[in-house]
Design a protein around this motif. Sequence first.
Motif, PDB file in Angstrom:
ATOM      1  N   VAL A 141      39.846  41.853  28.367  1.00 32.79           N
ATOM      2  CA  VAL A 141      39.133  41.071  27.349  1.00 32.79           C
ATOM      3  C   VAL A 141      38.669  39.716  27.865  1.00 32.79           C
ATOM      4  O   VAL A 141      37.976  38.982  27.143  1.00 32.79           O
ATOM      5  CB  VAL A 141      39.987  40.880  26.077  1.00 32.79           C
ATOM      6  N   LYS A 142      39.019  39.382  29.079  1.00 36.06           N
ATOM      7  CA  LYS A 142      38.610  38.082  29.632  1.00 36.06           C
ATOM      8  C   LYS A 142      37.093  37.966  29.630  1.00 36.06           C
ATOM      9  O   LYS A 142      36.382  38.888  30.038  1.00 36.06           O
ATOM     10  CB  LYS A 142      39.145  37.916  31.047  1.00 36.06           C
ATOM     11  N   GLY A 143      36.610  36.828  29.170  1.00 35.38           N
ATOM     12  CA  GLY A 143      35.175  36.603  29.097  1.00 35.38           C
ATOM     13  C   GLY A 143      34.532  37.123  27.831  1.00 35.38           C
ATOM     14  O   GLY A 143      33.367  36.826  27.561  1.00 35.38           O
TER      15      GLY A 143
ATOM     16  N   GLY B 184      28.805  44.209  19.251  1.00 34.68           N
ATOM     17  CA  GLY B 184      28.925  43.276  18.148  1.00 34.68           C
ATOM     18  C   GLY B 184      30.121  42.350  18.275  1.00 34.68           C
ATOM     19  O   GLY B 184      30.843  42.377  19.279  1.00 34.68           O
ATOM     20  N   SER B 185      30.321  41.546  17.233  1.00 36.59           N
ATOM     21  CA  SER B 185      31.390  40.540  17.243  1.00 36.59           C
ATOM     22  C   SER B 185      32.191  40.584  15.948  1.00 36.59           C
ATOM     23  O   SER B 185      31.673  40.974  14.892  1.00 36.59           O
ATOM     24  CB  SER B 185      30.794  39.133  17.401  1.00 36.59           C
TER      25      SER B 185
ATOM     26  N   ASP C  63      38.014  48.906  22.411  1.00 36.16           N
ATOM     27  CA  ASP C  63      38.711  47.827  21.708  1.00 36.16           C
ATOM     28  C   ASP C  63      39.233  48.278  20.340  1.00 36.16           C
ATOM     29  O   ASP C  63      39.939  47.529  19.661  1.00 36.16           O
ATOM     30  CB  ASP C  63      37.790  46.623  21.510  1.00 36.16           C
ATOM     31  N   THR C  64      38.886  49.482  19.938  1.00 31.56           N
ATOM     32  CA  THR C  64      39.326  50.005  18.650  1.00 31.56           C
ATOM     33  C   THR C  64      40.841  50.109  18.601  1.00 31.56           C
ATOM     34  O   THR C  64      41.463  50.722  19.471  1.00 31.56           O
ATOM     35  CB  THR C  64      38.700  51.383  18.392  1.00 31.56           C
ATOM     36  N   ALA C  65      41.430  49.480  17.585  1.00 34.13           N
ATOM     37  CA  ALA C  65      42.886  49.457  17.461  1.00 34.13           C
ATOM     38  C   ALA C  65      43.256  48.686  16.198  1.00 34.13           C
ATOM     39  O   ALA C  65      42.400  48.043  15.575  1.00 34.13           O
ATOM     40  CB  ALA C  65      43.530  48.791  18.669  1.00 34.13           C
TER      41      ALA C  65
ATOM     42  N   ASN D 213      33.830  39.092  21.097  1.00 32.67           N
ATOM     43  CA  ASN D 213      32.411  39.338  21.347  1.00 32.67           C
ATOM     44  C   ASN D 213      32.233  40.528  22.272  1.00 32.67           C
ATOM     45  O   ASN D 213      33.183  40.954  22.938  1.00 32.67           O
ATOM     46  CB  ASN D 213      31.770  38.098  21.968  1.00 32.67           C
ATOM     47  N   SER D 214      31.025  41.041  22.315  1.00 31.45           N
ATOM     48  CA  SER D 214      30.698  42.174  23.190  1.00 31.45           C
ATOM     49  C   SER D 214      31.727  43.291  23.048  1.00 31.45           C
ATOM     50  O   SER D 214      32.250  43.830  24.030  1.00 31.45           O
ATOM     51  CB  SER D 214      30.638  41.700  24.656  1.00 31.45           C
TER      52      SER D 214
END
Length: 122
Positions: free
Chosen positions: A63-65, A16-17, A89-91, A83-84
């Motif tokens: 996180v690039k892209g 998700g985003s 990424d949880t923080a 995105n994606s």
Amino acid sequence: QVQLVESGGGLVQAGGSLRLSCAASGRTSSMYTMGWFRQAPGREREFVAAIASSGNTYYTDSVKGRFTISRDNAKNTVYLQMNSLKPEDTAVYYCAMGLTVFVRDTRTYIYWGKGTQVTVSS
């Protein structure tokens, strides 16, 4: 003094985003570098992305892209489009402001927001 207030965090499924916003008030300036950092439980705060006054952008490799940082100087706001999203990424995501060329170093930022929680479920 400058105040930074983050918003836009929340719970999202993997893939998700979310779009984070950071509104600056007080003695702001378009000359500042704006950065996003994050801190997961038990880990150190880490660099995510930054945008210089020139508009140049910088990202950590993971996180690039997927993430895009942008700024609206007229609104004194910086954004982080994510995105994606992945569970890793949880923080808590923090916005920061500073007059710095060392955009990846937390020590060179002067002002910090209180953070917004991003949780990505698998």
